[in-house]
Design an enzyme around this catalytic site. Sequence first.
Site, mmCIF file in Angstrom:
data_model
loop_
_atom_site.group_PDB
_atom_site.id
_atom_site.type_symbol
_atom_site.label_atom_id
_atom_site.label_comp_id
_atom_site.label_asym_id
_atom_site.label_seq_id
_atom_site.Cartn_x
_atom_site.Cartn_y
_atom_site.Cartn_z
ATOM 1 N N ASP A 26 13.972 19.872 -54.965
ATOM 2 C CA ASP A 26 13.590 20.507 -53.307
ATOM 3 C C ASP A 26 14.774 21.406 -53.072
ATOM 4 O O ASP A 26 15.879 21.365 -53.638
ATOM 5 C CB ASP A 26 13.537 19.292 -52.423
ATOM 6 N N ARG A 43 5.171 16.878 -36.810
ATOM 7 C CA ARG A 43 6.458 17.452 -37.560
ATOM 8 C C ARG A 43 7.602 17.276 -36.609
ATOM 9 O O ARG A 43 7.586 18.207 -35.953
ATOM 10 C CB ARG A 43 6.186 18.775 -38.428
ATOM 11 N N GLN A 92 3.366 14.883 -48.349
ATOM 12 C CA GLN A 92 3.681 15.590 -49.490
ATOM 13 C C GLN A 92 3.568 14.710 -50.720
ATOM 14 O O GLN A 92 2.869 14.976 -51.607
ATOM 15 C CB GLN A 92 4.986 15.898 -49.741
ATOM 16 N N ARG A 140 -2.065 19.569 -51.635
ATOM 17 C CA ARG A 140 -1.752 18.902 -50.042
ATOM 18 C C ARG A 140 -3.325 19.014 -49.502
ATOM 19 O O ARG A 140 -3.435 18.189 -48.585
ATOM 20 C CB ARG A 140 -1.165 19.830 -49.567
ATOM 21 N N HIS A 194 8.624 12.451 -45.833
ATOM 22 C CA HIS A 194 7.429 13.462 -46.081
ATOM 23 C C HIS A 194 6.475 12.784 -46.854
ATOM 24 O O HIS A 194 5.956 13.259 -47.701
ATOM 25 C CB HIS A 194 8.252 14.644 -46.529
ATOM 26 N N CYS A 216 8.352 20.734 -53.921
ATOM 27 C CA CYS A 216 7.112 20.749 -52.775
ATOM 28 C C CYS A 216 7.178 21.895 -52.158
ATOM 29 O O CYS A 216 5.895 22.296 -51.451
ATOM 30 C CB CYS A 216 7.658 19.701 -51.667
HETATM 31 N N1 NVA Z 1 13.311 19.043 -47.332
HETATM 32 C C1 NVA Z 1 12.613 20.233 -46.895
HETATM 33 C C2 NVA Z 1 11.095 19.868 -47.037
HETATM 34 C C3 NVA Z 1 10.384 21.193 -46.596
HETATM 35 C C4 NVA Z 1 8.995 21.127 -47.089
HETATM 36 C C5 NVA Z 1 12.939 20.150 -45.630
HETATM 37 O O1 NVA Z 1 12.828 19.270 -44.627
HETATM 38 O O2 NVA Z 1 13.183 21.467 -44.808
HETATM 39 N N1 CP Z 2 5.884 21.332 -48.712
HETATM 40 C C1 CP Z 2 5.833 21.524 -47.490
HETATM 41 O O1 CP Z 2 5.827 20.429 -46.509
HETATM 42 O O2 CP Z 2 5.840 22.849 -47.248
HETATM 43 P P1 CP Z 2 5.675 23.544 -45.652
HETATM 44 O O3 CP Z 2 6.882 23.289 -44.851
HETATM 45 O O4 CP Z 2 5.489 25.068 -45.765
HETATM 46 O O5 CP Z 2 4.692 22.568 -44.631
#
Ligand code: NVA
Ligand code: CP
Length: 276
Positions: A195, A80, A110, A263, A107, A235
Amino acid sequence: MLKKKRRAGKGGGGPLRNKTVALLFEKPSTRTRLSFEAAVAQFGGSAVFLSPDHTQLGRGEDLGDTARVLSAMADAVVIRAHRHADLETVAEFCAAPVINALSDLFHPCQLLADMQTWMEAHGDIRGRRAAWVGDGNNVCNSWINAAERFEFFLNIAAPDGYRPRDGIMQNAAGRAVLCRSPEEAVAGCDVVVTDSWVSMGDEAGKEKRLRDFAGYRVTPKLMKLAGKDAVFMHCLPAYRGVEVDAEVLDGAQSVVWAEAENRLHAQKALLEFLLP
Ligand code: NVA
Ligand code: CP
């Protein structure tokens, strides 16, 4: 299949026995981390969680050097990253498979769960229509890629300055279209998805974002414009009363808890595919 096995109390055997998966996370996570760690454990392997604060990355070790070491010891690397380019650097220096667990651009894990969840609700999704309402962010970009891959149509309503890049829209080969308003986007669609308006890394512009996204909240009134069997997806993490009303998130059309659970199942399938 994997979901049925898990529900029946069967872990799914040991396809990852003697295998180690490194999880390198530069940003916080609840679902992605837990689902990968649980998937690896249920498959008989070991997951090792690494974050910049607790590795030499935090003291300036080169990312490529780190990737070579991970690759030598782990059978797969889940990352990540703040910057998508860093994920690509890791992939360049890793012989082992590298899995994108979220970057500023995409992502994809997801979307594996999201597609499973949509198919559970509606069966064959080819030719159906989803509506993305809100920020044209990393998750939106992966929905665009999924539209091309799973052959559905995607309406996108995002304010000026928050629309997905043209280059990413082109990935969908005409299946993703920009709409002028949330109302236009959701009209008659099968899925409404949104989101957070403030993604990880966007916190500095929070106040401006909250102003710019006014009118893009998914409300019960907006959901009424969608098809009668439409489902709501997110998500998570979600912020009730900001991008979505509580009545929608906690309502009968919401499939967000199945989406979160999936997931685990979808990533198990991914791990089995990449580490046969
Ligand atoms: N768009 C959000 C998704 C979190 C799972 C982010 O990048 O923070
Ligand atoms: N949806 C998702 O990726 O959640 P987290 O940031 O908790 O991993």
